[in-house]
Design a protein around this motif. Structure first.
Motif, PDB file in Angstrom:
ATOM      1  N   VAL A 134       0.833  -1.208   0.000  1.00 43.20           N
ATOM      2  CA  VAL A 134       0.000   0.000   0.000  1.00 43.20           C
ATOM      3  C   VAL A 134       0.866   1.255   0.000  1.00 43.20           C
ATOM      4  N   GLU A 135       1.887   1.275   0.849  1.00 41.41           N
ATOM      5  CA  GLU A 135       2.737   2.470   0.943  1.00 41.41           C
ATOM      6  C   GLU A 135       3.408   2.777  -0.384  1.00 41.41           C
ATOM      7  N   ARG A 136       3.989   1.774  -0.991  1.00 34.49           N
ATOM      8  CA  ARG A 136       4.728   2.005  -2.230  1.00 34.49           C
ATOM      9  C   ARG A 136       3.797   2.343  -3.380  1.00 34.49           C
ATOM     10  N   ALA A 137       2.665   1.642  -3.478  1.00 35.25           N
ATOM     11  CA  ALA A 137       1.720   1.928  -4.557  1.00 35.25           C
ATOM     12  C   ALA A 137       1.105   3.310  -4.388  1.00 35.25           C
ATOM     13  N   ALA A 138       0.736   3.669  -3.156  1.00 37.34           N
ATOM     14  CA  ALA A 138       0.143   4.988  -2.918  1.00 37.34           C
ATOM     15  C   ALA A 138       1.135   6.111  -3.220  1.00 37.34           C
ATOM     16  N   GLY A 139       2.391   5.912  -2.838  1.00 32.42           N
ATOM     17  CA  GLY A 139       3.398   6.916  -3.146  1.00 32.42           C
ATOM     18  C   GLY A 139       3.558   7.120  -4.639  1.00 32.42           C
ATOM     19  N   GLN A 140       3.514   6.030  -5.395  1.00 34.97           N
ATOM     20  CA  GLN A 140       3.628   6.143  -6.852  1.00 34.97           C
ATOM     21  C   GLN A 140       2.401   6.809  -7.458  1.00 34.97           C
ATOM     22  N   LEU A 141       1.227   6.522  -6.934  1.00 34.02           N
ATOM     23  CA  LEU A 141       0.003   7.162  -7.432  1.00 34.02           C
ATOM     24  C   LEU A 141       0.101   8.681  -7.347  1.00 34.02           C
ATOM     25  N   ALA A 142       0.750   9.161  -6.298  1.00 37.23           N
ATOM     26  CA  ALA A 142       0.886  10.614  -6.127  1.00 37.23           C
ATOM     27  C   ALA A 142       1.904  11.218  -7.090  1.00 37.23           C
ATOM     28  N   ARG A 143       2.820  10.387  -7.605  1.00 43.79           N
ATOM     29  CA  ARG A 143       3.853  10.912  -8.512  1.00 43.79           C
ATOM     30  C   ARG A 143       3.387  10.883  -9.964  1.00 43.79           C
ATOM     31  N   PHE A 144       3.014   9.734 -10.471  1.00 43.10           N
ATOM     32  CA  PHE A 144       2.398   9.602 -11.798  1.00 43.10           C
ATOM     33  C   PHE A 144       1.852   8.197 -11.925  1.00 43.10           C
ATOM     34  N   THR A 145       0.791   8.052 -12.712  1.00 41.73           N
ATOM     35  CA  THR A 145       0.128   6.761 -12.840  1.00 41.73           C
ATOM     36  C   THR A 145       0.580   5.980 -14.059  1.00 41.73           C
ATOM     37  N   HIS A 146       1.168   6.678 -15.069  1.00 46.44           N
ATOM     38  CA  HIS A 146       1.471   5.992 -16.307  1.00 46.44           C
ATOM     39  C   HIS A 146       2.331   6.885 -17.199  1.00 46.44           C
ATOM     40  N   THR A 147       3.273   6.271 -17.878  1.00 51.35           N
ATOM     41  CA  THR A 147       3.941   6.946 -18.990  1.00 51.35           C
ATOM     42  C   THR A 147       4.025   6.035 -20.208  1.00 51.35           C
ATOM     43  N   CYS A 148       3.853   4.732 -19.989  1.00 52.26           N
ATOM     44  CA  CYS A 148       4.156   3.641 -20.920  1.00 52.26           C
ATOM     45  C   CYS A 148       5.661   3.483 -20.977  1.00 52.26           C
ATOM     46  N   PHE A 149       6.132   2.355 -20.468  1.00 53.22           N
ATOM     47  CA  PHE A 149       7.569   2.088 -20.417  1.00 53.22           C
ATOM     48  C   PHE A 149       8.198   2.124 -21.799  1.00 53.22           C
ATOM     49  N   LEU A 150       7.394   1.818 -22.836  1.00 54.76           N
ATOM     50  CA  LEU A 150       7.910   1.839 -24.200  1.00 54.76           C
ATOM     51  C   LEU A 150       8.140   3.264 -24.704  1.00 54.76           C
ATOM     52  N   VAL A 151       7.606   4.249 -23.984  1.00 56.10           N
ATOM     53  CA  VAL A 151       7.790   5.663 -24.345  1.00 56.10           C
ATOM     54  C   VAL A 151       8.795   6.318 -23.412  1.00 56.10           C
ATOM     55  N   ASN A 152       8.481   6.298 -22.108  1.00 53.59           N
ATOM     56  CA  ASN A 152       9.367   6.864 -21.093  1.00 53.59           C
ATOM     57  C   ASN A 152       9.580   5.832 -19.988  1.00 53.59           C
ATOM     58  N   PRO A 153      10.771   5.250 -19.848  1.00 54.06           N
ATOM     59  CA  PRO A 153      10.992   4.245 -18.809  1.00 54.06           C
ATOM     60  C   PRO A 153      11.074   4.865 -17.411  1.00 54.06           C
ATOM     61  N   TYR A 154      11.001   4.010 -16.407  1.00 58.65           N
ATOM     62  CA  TYR A 154      11.087   4.429 -15.008  1.00 58.65           C
ATOM     63  C   TYR A 154      11.796   3.318 -14.241  1.00 58.65           C
ATOM     64  N   GLU A 155      12.411   3.705 -13.127  1.00 58.22           N
ATOM     65  CA  GLU A 155      13.332   2.808 -12.421  1.00 58.22           C
ATOM     66  C   GLU A 155      12.642   1.595 -11.810  1.00 58.22           C
ATOM     67  N   SER A 156      11.400   1.761 -11.332  1.00 59.53           N
ATOM     68  CA  SER A 156      10.749   0.651 -10.631  1.00 59.53           C
ATOM     69  C   SER A 156      10.572  -0.570 -11.535  1.00 59.53           C
ATOM     70  N   TYR A 157      10.305  -0.353 -12.818  1.00 62.66           N
ATOM     71  CA  TYR A 157      10.202  -1.462 -13.775  1.00 62.66           C
ATOM     72  C   TYR A 157      11.527  -2.234 -13.808  1.00 62.66           C
ATOM     73  N   VAL A 158      12.608  -1.503 -13.916  1.00 59.73           N
ATOM     74  CA  VAL A 158      13.937  -2.135 -13.970  1.00 59.73           C
ATOM     75  C   VAL A 158      14.217  -2.881 -12.672  1.00 59.73           C
ATOM     76  N   GLU A 159      13.828  -2.290 -11.549  1.00 59.79           N
ATOM     77  CA  GLU A 159      14.105  -2.916 -10.254  1.00 59.79           C
ATOM     78  C   GLU A 159      13.326  -4.216 -10.078  1.00 59.79           C
ATOM     79  N   VAL A 160      12.075  -4.249 -10.529  1.00 55.54           N
ATOM     80  CA  VAL A 160      11.311  -5.495 -10.464  1.00 55.54           C
ATOM     81  C   VAL A 160      12.008  -6.570 -11.301  1.00 55.54           C
ATOM     82  N   CYS A 161      12.453  -6.202 -12.503  1.00 54.45           N
ATOM     83  CA  CYS A 161      13.143  -7.163 -13.368  1.00 54.45           C
ATOM     84  C   CYS A 161      14.447  -7.642 -12.743  1.00 54.45           C
TER      85      CYS A 161
END
Length: 448
Positions: free
Chosen positions: A86-113
């Motif tokens: 909840v904490e991590r998802a809520a914090g991200q909701l306040a920053r941005f909900t979407h960019t499409c990784f294929l357009v603008n990447p973000y670090e959390s995607y890389v970290e999950v991988c």
């Protein structure tokens, strides 16, 4: 009806509470709206509308509180509304909900991988990419296998379930409700017998050996091994009835594939992410698949799936060949990182083993008392009983549905499964308390 008080956490009270008939009047009102707005093909196992869930309970609009033995079909493995998720998802909701990784990447995607690359049992250098669902993960794993091998064929197993897209529906064994009326199906999908000890037609002691021989025969004589890109197997079959293959079968499958240059894909959509007492179910027998698919428990309740595989296989697909508009959504990625936080902080892999040590003896004792329980099986917090009629083990889906309905009416959320609909499956969240777990087993005993 009544209220059975147990321990209360700092937030949602961890109690079983049945205040109304099931479904209650508010749920019944919402069901009427549902039936007017949704197609008949969308149904619910327990048709009550939820307002809160967490720990080991689900609370509905009528104030009923159910002990959760379903986890949203193995999705809320670390708990519904787990704090770090909840904490991590809520914090991200306040920053941005979407960019499409294929357009603008973000670090959390890389970290999950990076996390999945580090933790998965795939050998050697690894790559991961993210999708939205388990079906997407399986379909993309097949795409990668075909691209890497140049072969079209895919081999799956009886009783297997892999999704509802055209390809994964074709791979799924059970006809109704998943396939009936939806054909024609995708080509080049072949099916081998699953090593299912309880229902093996030959010598049960030789189930693993005979099933492996049947797979080899299918590959060599019927399909042609040179035509097969991958064998796809659930280390424990989920929708098929929590079928745990006998020791030795999965290693034999891996050896058969390796000897023929066929890739092994482990479908860990339901079994993965700490559910079975290991982070991945194929670890129980030391299996090192070429590719592994995850989803369900990965996102902590948010839609997220993944394919992890050997680097040289994953890199066989050219740029642009993998991805999707919503794949690896940033909120879901943060939720997944919260899932891994929860697993590490609370040693949830060990907790799954503890749940097995409570549930398995209790289920075995119930089987001793009730001859219509034909089999007890599972690993970790993934347990099941198979309900039968008569000494020949005839499946009894009607009794199974009745038992599950009695559990629902007494405040226990249970699910059914199996090719014949005669398996009661239990998927408690790893956040459930010992007292709620024991109480849920008491409710089950009463229903039986």
């Amino acid at each position: 009806m009544g209220v059975v008080e147990r321990e209360s956490g700092p937030g949602l009270a961890q109690v079983r509470r049945v205040r109304t008939e099931i479904p209650g009047p508010e749920s019944a009102r919402l069901l009427r709206r549902q039936h007017a707005a949704l197609p008949a093909g969308v149904g619910s196992s327990l048709p009550v509308f939820v307002t809160e869930a967490g720990g080991g309970v689900v609370v509905d609009v009528d104030g009923n509180s159910f002990i959760d033995f379903g986890s949203g079909i193995a999705v809320t493995t670390v708990g519904n509304a787990a704090p770090r998720v909840v904490e991590r998802a809520a914090g991200q909701l306040a920053r941005f909900t979407h960019t499409c990784f294929l357009v603008n990447p973000y670090e959390s995607y890389v970290e999950v991988c990076e996390t999945l690359n580090r933790l998965s049992p795939v050998p050697g250098e690894k790559r991961t990419f993210l999708v939205n669902t388990g079906a997407e993960a399986v379909e993309n794993a097949v795409k990668i296998a075909r691209a890497a091998t140049g072969r079209p064929g895919i081999v799956v197993f009886d009783h297997g379930y892999h999704g509802r897209t055209l390809l994964t529906m074709s791979m799924t064994a059970k006809n109704a409700p998943y396939k009936q009326g939806f054909g024609p199906f995708a080509p080049e999908v072949h099916r081998a017998p699953m090593a299912y000890p309880y229902r093996w037609r030959g010598d049960r002691e030789r189930c693993a050996e005979e099933a492996a021989a049947a797979l080899a025969d299918l590959l060599d004589r019927q399909v042609g091994a040179a035509n097969v890109a991958a064998v796809v197997v659930e280390p424990i079959q989920g929708e098929g009835g929590f079928i745990v293959p006998p020791t030795g079968f999965l290693p034999a499958v891996a050896e058969i594939c390796a000897a023929r240059g066929i890739l092994l894909i482990a479908d860990e959509v339901q079994t993965g992410i700490a559910r079975t007492g290991a982070l991945f179910a194929c670890e129980h027998e030391g299996i090192r698949p070429d590719l592994v698919t995850t989803a369900k428990g990965l996102g902590g309740g948010l839609p997220l799936g993944a394919v992890t595989g050997r680097a040289e296989l994953m890199d066989a697909v050219p740029p642009g060949g993998l991805g999707g508009t919503f794949s690896g959504n940033p909120v879901a990625c943060e939720a997944a990182l919260g899932v891994f936080d929860e697993i590490e902080r609370h040693d949830l892999v060990r907790r799954a083993g503890e749940i097995e040590r409570v549930m398995r003896p209790a289920l075995a004792e119930l089987a001793e008392r009730h001859p219509f329980i034909g089999d007890v099986r599972g690993r970790g917090a993934m347990q099941a009983v198979e309900i039968v009629r008569g000494p020949d083990g005839t499946p009894d889906p009607a009794r199974t549905a009745e038992i599950s309905g009695r559990c629902h009416r007494d405040g226990l959320l249970t699910l059914t499964a199996g090719s014949h609909g005669n398996v009661l499956r239990f998927l408690p969240p790893l956040s459930i308390s010992d007292s709620l777990l024991a109480e849920g087993l008491e409710v089950l005993a009463k229903a039986l």
